[in-house]
Design a protein around this motif. Structure first.
Motif, mmCIF file in Angstrom:
data_model
loop_
_atom_site.group_PDB
_atom_site.id
_atom_site.type_symbol
_atom_site.label_atom_id
_atom_site.label_comp_id
_atom_site.label_asym_id
_atom_site.label_seq_id
_atom_site.Cartn_x
_atom_site.Cartn_y
_atom_site.Cartn_z
ATOM 1 N N GLY A 87 0.469 -1.404 -0.335
ATOM 2 C CA GLY A 87 0.343 -0.285 -0.076
ATOM 3 C C GLY A 87 0.489 1.040 -0.211
ATOM 4 O O GLY A 87 2.339 1.578 -0.759
ATOM 5 N N GLU A 88 -0.184 2.242 0.518
ATOM 6 C CA GLU A 88 0.765 3.531 0.753
ATOM 7 C C GLU A 88 1.127 3.502 2.163
ATOM 8 O O GLU A 88 0.568 4.015 2.701
ATOM 9 N N PRO A 89 2.548 2.971 2.982
ATOM 10 C CA PRO A 89 2.772 3.434 4.031
ATOM 11 C C PRO A 89 3.285 5.155 4.463
ATOM 12 O O PRO A 89 3.494 5.817 3.806
ATOM 13 N N VAL A 90 2.630 5.576 5.847
ATOM 14 C CA VAL A 90 3.094 7.023 6.000
ATOM 15 C C VAL A 90 3.165 7.178 7.096
ATOM 16 O O VAL A 90 2.316 6.635 8.075
ATOM 17 N N ASN A 91 3.655 8.127 7.920
ATOM 18 C CA ASN A 91 3.459 8.837 9.142
ATOM 19 C C ASN A 91 2.166 9.657 9.500
ATOM 20 O O ASN A 91 2.647 10.563 8.711
ATOM 21 N N VAL A 92 2.172 9.350 9.992
ATOM 22 C CA VAL A 92 0.235 10.347 11.227
ATOM 23 C C VAL A 92 1.341 11.645 11.883
ATOM 24 O O VAL A 92 1.098 10.871 12.558
ATOM 25 N N ARG A 266 5.296 12.379 -5.375
ATOM 26 C CA ARG A 266 6.273 11.482 -4.750
ATOM 27 C C ARG A 266 7.269 12.234 -4.491
ATOM 28 O O ARG A 266 8.208 12.619 -5.407
ATOM 29 N N ASP A 267 7.815 11.204 -3.744
ATOM 30 C CA ASP A 267 9.576 11.783 -3.084
ATOM 31 C C ASP A 267 10.463 11.049 -2.637
ATOM 32 O O ASP A 267 9.740 10.264 -1.591
ATOM 33 N N GLY A 268 11.089 10.136 -3.269
ATOM 34 C CA GLY A 268 12.152 9.157 -2.870
ATOM 35 C C GLY A 268 11.114 7.635 -2.202
ATOM 36 O O GLY A 268 11.489 6.901 -1.601
ATOM 37 N N GLY A 269 9.853 7.784 -3.502
ATOM 38 C CA GLY A 269 9.193 6.266 -3.125
ATOM 39 C C GLY A 269 8.165 7.065 -2.357
ATOM 40 O O GLY A 269 7.021 6.423 -2.429
ATOM 41 N N LEU A 270 7.547 7.905 -1.352
ATOM 42 C CA LEU A 270 6.843 7.934 -0.539
ATOM 43 C C LEU A 270 5.983 9.325 -0.669
ATOM 44 O O LEU A 270 6.461 9.941 -1.433
ATOM 45 N N GLY A 273 3.070 14.546 1.911
ATOM 46 C CA GLY A 273 1.766 15.666 2.189
ATOM 47 C C GLY A 273 1.189 16.762 2.016
ATOM 48 O O GLY A 273 2.294 17.838 1.834
ATOM 49 N N ASP A 274 0.235 16.562 1.371
ATOM 50 C CA ASP A 274 -0.208 18.179 0.847
ATOM 51 C C ASP A 274 -0.399 19.000 2.049
ATOM 52 O O ASP A 274 0.110 20.479 1.780
ATOM 53 N N SER A 275 -0.719 18.762 2.998
ATOM 54 C CA SER A 275 -0.717 20.050 4.052
ATOM 55 C C SER A 275 0.913 19.884 4.858
ATOM 56 O O SER A 275 0.461 20.651 5.545
ATOM 57 N N THR A 276 1.704 18.884 4.605
ATOM 58 C CA THR A 276 2.956 18.877 5.625
ATOM 59 C C THR A 276 3.887 19.213 4.814
ATOM 60 O O THR A 276 4.951 20.161 5.367
ATOM 61 N N GLY A 280 6.253 10.968 3.132
ATOM 62 C CA GLY A 280 6.024 10.413 4.180
ATOM 63 C C GLY A 280 5.142 11.203 4.999
ATOM 64 O O GLY A 280 4.864 9.840 6.030
ATOM 65 N N LEU A 281 4.338 12.198 5.142
ATOM 66 C CA LEU A 281 3.898 12.723 6.439
ATOM 67 C C LEU A 281 2.436 13.354 5.869
ATOM 68 O O LEU A 281 2.479 13.999 5.055
ATOM 69 N N ILE A 282 1.482 12.534 6.909
ATOM 70 C CA ILE A 282 0.606 13.457 6.604
ATOM 71 C C ILE A 282 -0.440 14.146 8.264
ATOM 72 O O ILE A 282 0.612 13.295 9.246
#
Length: 740
Positions: A87-92, A266-270, A273-276, A280-282
């Protein structure tokens, strides 16, 4: 020729024909509206459902640690890591209106699309109050959120879905808070199994952590819920998210469906986040508009979501079927992504741990240098003492730049366990700052002596410091974000652009750089005004432009400072009328800059505005007063809730008062000709630009204290940045000679 009159029968027949035509047209219009509404309803009902599986206090580092252990949950943790790979892993970032987010706070924030709180601050630690894991009733949660100061509208997600005809169901008391509205309770279900048997549509929120306590149990419950959903509904768009960080504040895990996209790519495969603006960070607040866009086609239908501050991501219409991996098989790209996310969460927590020690290092170095200089220069010191002071002042003046550049060294990994940093990380950060600061001081000394301009050290260090902080902010803060001086994802006050700490450093260094370069430029007022216009205007653009630094408070602060600095450099000897005109020009400059930046940001789409645009829009609808009240509360709250912070404040006030008393006493002694520092003026006069710089710095300290929610700390940081540079300028004589 007279017109022939029609008889009554002809007029009646004509009216009947017109009536039939009119009714036919109206019928066609109503049919088209009905067909459009039916198509819209059918389109909403035909979309693949979105199922949010929520848990709490689960990070990528913790999940990897469980997967590598011998516990019974190791296999379930491995299946979640496999889900992240496919999937699409992220930090929240789950920061709510409370510093530490309880599960109820997180679910309410998810449903509001803005930072909310279900429990009042400190309720979990108050004797007799409900524990953090207890879900309050909807009425209490809504009342607590109304007083949070973030102008959140709990239940905005449920209201918008209801208007679009999309059903929403919650499983679990905490999850039901996300759908609670002022008008009624949320639709709930008793169990996930029964709900899946009925084939749910629209949105389903599931609290998988209800009734479990340990991290291993939470992992098992989450993995089993995911397996059940995919087995019953392969087309469902499953979102996995940890909504709370009460045990250890910091970024939590999030897994979005494969094929999810972001407006920022995307950046580096991640996913970025549009707000951040970070890879890899939303934010947890991004999920509400994302769900609305997935189920209704629009992230902001009507006015129900007007208070949502998150930015929508695009979920796929129907995710691809999950690939069946062989036991033990791993996806190298997915493993690297998870490893990078775990490192990012670790860096955020380490930054939060290191911020105060790093700031104290800058302040202590500057304060110790000032005290040492005050004692050493009281009476003509020995040449060796002067040489030592020059070297120490140059090294101390390089520390603010070194603090920014320390981000290139992975100091946050020192002594870490999983994604929990240790105090070894703080020690490593301080060591990195001191090492880089010393190296920079040596390079600056060699460079200025190589070109035969040793007095240019101050201008070079100040210019590099200001330029580096401004450029980093304009490029998205790759070094400052989660750096040694704060702006971290734990506090989550800002994710890109210029932070308050960064502005305090950059502005102080900019004033000194402009003043020092003025001394090196040819005489004439035109050169002074040109330097201020060129360097100050560039700094204003980098700091205040919504698509660069996006710093409203900084831009409003810098505008009057530049006006005053220009007047001080171009016409240092002004009468009372001239100073009054300069003051009025400073205020006018502040208003003009603020208006221009606000207008530029308001011209952008609502979901793309920065803090400045949202605040300007709030001034129009009256919601900005709640923001001002919250910021005012944030200014005094730390001193009311922390004995250490109150002690530091009192110590700072005593220091400031003592320094002011000592300065007034020495100034009076100087005018009377009995000061022990009188010898400093022998030989060569003190640089005139120093006085102009001090005027600009004085205005900076006052204005930034008044206009920013962390104004007092900004004033201290600006003073700590400027003091070593000013001292180095006063000690600019050649080694072995008395200073200017």
């Amino acid at each position: 020729m007279s017109r022939r009159r029609r008889n009554p029968q002809q007029r009646f027949a004509r009216a009947v024909v017109y009536g039939i035509i009119l009714l036919t047209v109206l019928g066609m219009i109503l049919a088209m509206i009905s067909a459009s509404s039916a198509a819209s309803t059918q389109d909403t009902a035909g979309r693949a459902p979105v199922i949010v599986l929520g848990t709490r206090d689960l990070t990528w580092g913790g999940l990897r640690e469980i997967a590598g252990s011998s516990s019974s949950a190791a296999g379930d943790a491995g299946s979640l890591l496999d889900a992240a790979s496919s999937g699409e892993p992220v930090n929240v970032v789950v920061r709510s209106a409370n510093p530490a987010t309880c599960p109820a706070d997180g679910w309410l924030t998810l449903g509001a699309g803005s930072r909310a709180r279900a429990l009042p601050p400190g309720a979990a630690s108050t004797p007799g109050a409900p524990a953090c894991l207890d879900a309050p009733d909807a009425a209490s949660a809504l009342a607590a959120s109304r007083g949070s100061g973030y102008e959140a509208r709990p239940g905005a997600l449920a209201t918008a879905l209801a208007k679009a005809g999309a059903p929403a169901t919650a499983i679990g008391d905490a999850a039901s808070l996300a759908l609670a509205t002022e008008g009624g309770a949320a639709t709930t279900s008793d169990s996930l199994k029964e709900l899946l048997a009925s084939g749910p549509s629209g949105l389903t929120l599931v609290d998988t952590a209800a009734g479990v306590t340990t991290a291993e149990q939470r992992v098992t419950a989450l993995a089993r819920a995911r397996e059940a959903v995919l087995a019953a509904m392969p087309r469902a768009r499953v979102v996995i998210v940890s909504v709370a960080d009460a045990e250890s504040p910091g970024p939590q895990i999030g897994i979005l469906p494969a094929g999810t996209t972001s407006p920022r790519g995307r950046d580096g495969g991640l996913l970025v986040g549009d707000s951040t603006h970070q890879a890899g960070l939303i934010q947890l607040t991004d999920l509400a508009p994302t769900i609305l866009a997935a189920l209704t086609g629009s992230p902001h239908p009507g006015g129900a979501s007007a208070r949502m501050t998150g930015s929508a991501l695009a979920l796929p219409d129907s995710p691809p079927p999950a690939a069946s991996a062989e036991p033990g098989a791993t996806d190298p790209a997915g493993s690297r992504a998870v490893e990078e996310l775990a490192d990012g969460a670790l860096r955020a927590r380490a930054s939060h741990l290191t911020t105060i020690p790093s700031i104290l290092l800058l302040v202590a170095a500057s304060g110790a240098l000032a005290l040492t200089a005050a004692l050493a220069l009281r009476g003509a010191p020995r040449p060796r003492a002067l040489i030592a002071l020059r070297g120490a002042s140059l090294a101390a003046s390089c520390l603010p730049l070194a603090a920014l550049l320390s981000g290139v060294i992975p100091w946050w990994r020192a002594g870490a366990s999983a994604d929990e940093p240790s105090w070894a990380a703080a020690a490593a950060a301080l060591a990195a700052i001191l090492f880089i600061g010393g190296a920079l001081a040596g390079l600056v000394a060699l460079a200025t002596r190589a070109v035969g301009r040793p007095r240019g050290e101050v201008a070079l260090v100040a210019g590099l410091t200001s330029l580096a902080w401004l450029l980093d902010a304009a490029l998205g803060a790759p070094l400052a974000f989660n750096g040694a001086l704060g702006m971290d994802a734990v506090v989550a006050g800002r994710f890109y652009g210029m932070s308050n700490t960064g502005f305090a450093i950059a502005a102080a260094a900019l004033i000194i750089a402009i003043a020092a370069l003025r001394a090196l430029s040819p005489p004439g007022r035109g050169w002074a005004l040109g330097l201020v216009a060129l360097m100050g205007g560039g700094a204003l653009a980098l700091d205040g432009a919504p698509w660069l630094g996006a710093d409203l408070g900084g831009a409003l602060t810098l505008a009057p400072v530049l006006v005053v600095l220009a007047v001080a450099l171009a016409a240092p000897e002004l009468g009372r009328r001239g100073r009054l005109r300069a003051g009025l020009g400073a205020v006018a400059g502040m208003l003009v800059v603020g208006t221009v930046l606000a207008g530029l940001d308001l011209a952008r789409p609502a979901d793309r505005r920065t803090h400045l645009g949202r605040f300007a829009a709030g001034l129009a609808d009256g919601s900005a007063w709640g923001t001002l009240e919250r910021k005012a509360g944030a200014l005094i709250a730390p001193f009311l809730s922390s004995a250490l912070a109150l002690t530091a404040l009192m110590a700072g006030l005593v220091t400031v008062v003592g320094a002011a008393w000592w300065g007034a006493r020495e100034h009076r002694a100087w005018r009377e000709g009995r000061s022990a520092y009188r010898w400093l003026t022998t030989g060569r006069a003190a640089p005139r630009w120093v006085g102009s710089a001090l005027v600009g710095l004085g205005v900076l300290v006052v204005v930034e204290t008044l206009l920013n929610d962390s104004g007092p700390s900004m004033a201290v940081i600006s003073a700590a940045t400027a003091a070593p540079l000013i001292l180095r300028a006063l000690l600019a004589a050649r080694p072995g000679q008395r200073p200017a």
